[in-house]
Write an enzyme that holds these catalytic residues in place. Structure first.
Site, mmCIF file in Angstrom:
data_model
loop_
_atom_site.group_PDB
_atom_site.id
_atom_site.type_symbol
_atom_site.label_atom_id
_atom_site.label_comp_id
_atom_site.label_asym_id
_atom_site.label_seq_id
_atom_site.Cartn_x
_atom_site.Cartn_y
_atom_site.Cartn_z
ATOM 1 N N ASP A 54 -8.040 -7.626 0.438
ATOM 2 C CA ASP A 54 -7.130 -7.810 1.572
ATOM 3 C C ASP A 54 -7.906 -7.443 2.815
ATOM 4 O OD1 ASP A 54 -5.942 -5.227 3.170
ATOM 5 O OD2 ASP A 54 -6.786 -4.683 1.238
ATOM 6 N N CYS A 59 -12.004 -28.744 6.805
ATOM 7 C CA CYS A 59 -10.760 -28.007 6.561
ATOM 8 C C CYS A 59 -9.568 -28.955 6.619
ATOM 9 C CB CYS A 59 -10.616 -26.907 7.600
ATOM 10 S SG CYS A 59 -9.106 -25.926 7.417
ATOM 11 N N CYS A 110 -6.323 -27.854 6.988
ATOM 12 C CA CYS A 110 -5.133 -27.180 7.514
ATOM 13 C C CYS A 110 -4.518 -28.006 8.643
ATOM 14 C CB CYS A 110 -5.466 -25.761 7.997
ATOM 15 S SG CYS A 110 -6.214 -25.660 9.637
ATOM 16 N N ASP A 139 0.863 -1.178 0.000
ATOM 17 C CA ASP A 139 0.000 0.000 0.000
ATOM 18 C C ASP A 139 0.905 1.235 0.000
ATOM 19 O OD1 ASP A 139 0.897 0.351 2.570
ATOM 20 O OD2 ASP A 139 -1.013 -0.075 3.537
ATOM 21 N N HIS A 183 -5.440 -21.606 10.654
ATOM 22 C CA HIS A 183 -6.774 -22.035 10.237
ATOM 23 C C HIS A 183 -7.552 -20.917 9.563
ATOM 24 C CE1 HIS A 183 -10.687 -23.668 9.868
ATOM 25 N NE2 HIS A 183 -11.140 -22.557 10.420
ATOM 26 N N CYS A 238 -6.574 -28.196 11.884
ATOM 27 C CA CYS A 238 -7.761 -29.055 11.856
ATOM 28 C C CYS A 238 -7.390 -30.530 11.687
ATOM 29 C CB CYS A 238 -8.711 -28.609 10.746
ATOM 30 S SG CYS A 238 -9.508 -27.031 11.130
#
Lengths: 400, 400
Positions: A292, A330, A332, A106, A361, A335
């Site tokens: 974002d 999930c 990940c 930015d 997660h 999880c």
């Protein structure tokens, strides 16, 4: 030397080259692909926020594992610490932080404008005092452009004036007009940099794209005028700024739809700072390609977790002996490996490990959502996906 | 169910089976192997501390990557939060925390004794109030044994009375004698558990070993008497407690040497709560097989890092633009991927990611040191290794 320089693409690419692959038939959603010097980004895309040259609590391999293809980094924070010179001598931001994929920076404007008592805005630019040590700094359109060139990010943003909500129509108009003038100055400066006509600034990433930012508050005519003025300057992509700042959600959605509808179809559209998982789906439906937001990472650190069945507050006593995963849909690490009971224990015991597991997660949930959105558009089932997604994520009330 | 139950060894093992593979010729160092229901531990071994069912800042895969083969967990903390019942219903400590390798649990005594204003010690045991909520609890030799059986750890420790330094000879003697009586009660209770004669306590890990603890302060005759009394009870291994509590380093080394020399050669010897990298090498030379210490993990969180060239304070400004790795001899993720400049930036910026990266390195340094010790003993070069190690780690003064 700790790591090889992150290689740029071998063949020169057109900065910000963007291709729309599939257009949805019933909404404004589109499936696209954005080329950058450090690889392509499949859109619609979500960019995790790496404010201080790190996605909070994670190391780069963990961020890659979430599926992220591009990060956002904050120029304001980085120019103050570790400083542009340090980053430049370290071989640029990518190499310093060990992130091999694209980075969007930015302009620093949003943070500077939020320093209400520490900044003075003039036509020339913004003067401000560092929140770290009070040291004086100046951010002008030209300087914001130079700093991002020196950081070597793949996508740079113009410096804009960020308006608080609510704003009067006159305030919003004056601010939008200044933003448009600043956008022009940013583009002139970037072209000087590209031509090698900016003494003292080393351009390490000649393929850096620059995105303009549309302002105008919640006033449709000002938004339309801002689009016209910004597109007249001409950028590789266009962002919608000044939303997700407290306005009602339907006003945000209407403004997104109207603004995106005015932007060129051939260029990526980036909604800055949004939002909830529902916002991602709803704004993709209104024509947005990039997002974002700090929500997945910040909420993770507060114990607020996103799942396919709704939001979970991991501090809640009901999870104390729950042997199941946080989200059975999930994949990940969190999880696959840990129970809700263990995640709650770590959080209640104040263990730092909880913050990383939660962040891993939540970011995976956001990136998975984007992947599902992309597949749904490609398979011509976006509208069905959208209805099912909104039903499932709102099935459980938010746990407090 | 989030994870399969961590399997115990298929064939019954003798609890605490220990084999000395190589004895050093010029020192009391030995290279050994300890069998547990969840795999063997190569000795000399270092046990990272996982106080609250996690090694602070890391997740289990990261701890495995450091080379750790066994963790220490704290009974005091776990009995208060999440509580023994919760851990029991979760299928035991290993499954709850997702750690597949051996765990040694302490008895809780050390933490209870440190609650100076919140505990009363009687012959029966220790009454104390939780540091979390003031709730009253009782820890007796029998209850400490029961709790560790219910947690399912692979090695349990007896409850001992922990003496502060300095202590009078009479104080040390009385405390040592009580510890010996408590050791006897712990062993009687373990045998009841093994015979299935302890109503209400489910033994989930029948191969759990139990270690006695030698006390006696810095008084050689009391240490010798404590060894005799503890060995007379008979345990699968023996720990040396009450050191690394503020006594001069040469007194610690002398006490370790004398005490280890009295302990049975055929059983593992564990020095509790020590120490620096130099202490590990020096105490291996005096016959120690196992160590635990919070130093690598706690120092990491304070920015104090161990390297093959001495200690590094990562906050030091000299690292601000140091492009090199923290330790070029180290193969941990932190050293392979990041520069000192980046680690310093993360630390100074207050980023949680710094804590995990620092911890990953410090633990890897400790575990690598143990591996080098084991190789040196096996290759008959321990004395040479020891001299070179002490020269290199003290080459640079400690950075403040």
């Amino acid at each position: 030397m700790i790591a090889p320089t992150i290689p740029l693409a071998e063949t020169a690419i057109t900065p910000g080259a963007f291709e729309v692959l599939v257009e949805d038939r019933s909404t404004a959603a589109r499936r696209g692909r954005l080329a950058t010097p450090r690889g392509t980004v499949e859109t619609p895309a979500f960019m995790p926020v790496g404010t201080q040259a790190t996605v909070k609590t994670l190391h780069p391999d963990e961020v890659l594992a979430t599926g992220a293809e591009i990060l956002l980094a904050n120029t304001y924070h980085l120019m103050l610490r570790p400083g542009v010179e340090t980053l430049e001598r370290a071989g640029g931001l990518h190499r310093f932080m060990g992130w091999p994929k694209p980075i969007l920076t930015d302009s620093g404007g949003f943070q500077v404008f939020s320093l209400v008592d520490r900044r003075t805005i003039r036509e020339e630019g913004a003067e401000f005092r560092s929140h770290l040590d009070g040291s004086p700094h100046m951010l002008s359109p030209e300087r914001a452009t130079d700093i991002q060139a020196r950081l070597g990010s793949d996508i740079a943003m113009v410096l804009d004036e960020c308006l608080a909500f609510p704003a009067t129509r006159d305030g919003a108009a004056a601010s939008m007009e200044r933003s448009a003038r600043w956008a022009g100055r940013c583009r002139v400066r970037l072209e000087q940099l590209r031509e090698g006509e900016a003494a003292g600034v080393e351009v390490t990433n000649p393929g850096q794209a620059q995105f303009g930012i549309v302002q105008g508050g919640v006033f449709p005519d000002l938004r339309a005028a801002s689009v016209d003025a910004t597109v007249a300057v001409g950028f590789e992509g266009y962002a919608i700024g000044g939303l997700s700042v407290g306005e009602p959600i339907d006003v945000m959605y209407e403004t997104v739809a109207a603004t995106a509808g005015h932007l060129p179809e051939s260029r990526p559209r980036y909604l800055m700072g949004a939002g909830t998982p529902e916002d991602l789906v709803e704004c993709v439906a209104r024509g947005i390609d990039m997002f974002d937001c700090v929500m997945p990472t910040r909420n993770a650190r507060n114990g607020q977790l996103f799942t396919s069945q709704g939001r979970v507050n991991i501090r809640n006593a009901r999870h104390a002996e729950d042997d199941g995963p946080l989200d059975s849909s999930c994949s990940c690490y969190t999880c696959r490996r840990h129970s809700r009971a263990y995640l709650r224990h770590l959080y209640m015991a104040g263990e730092v490990a909880a913050l990383a597991l939660n962040t891993l997660h939540n970011l995976t949930f956001y990136l998975d959502t984007m992947q599902r959105i992309r597949k749904a558009i490609a398979f011509r089932s976006f509208e069905t996906f959208r209805q099912e997604f909104l039903r499932s994520v709102s099935r459980l009330a938010v746990e407090s």
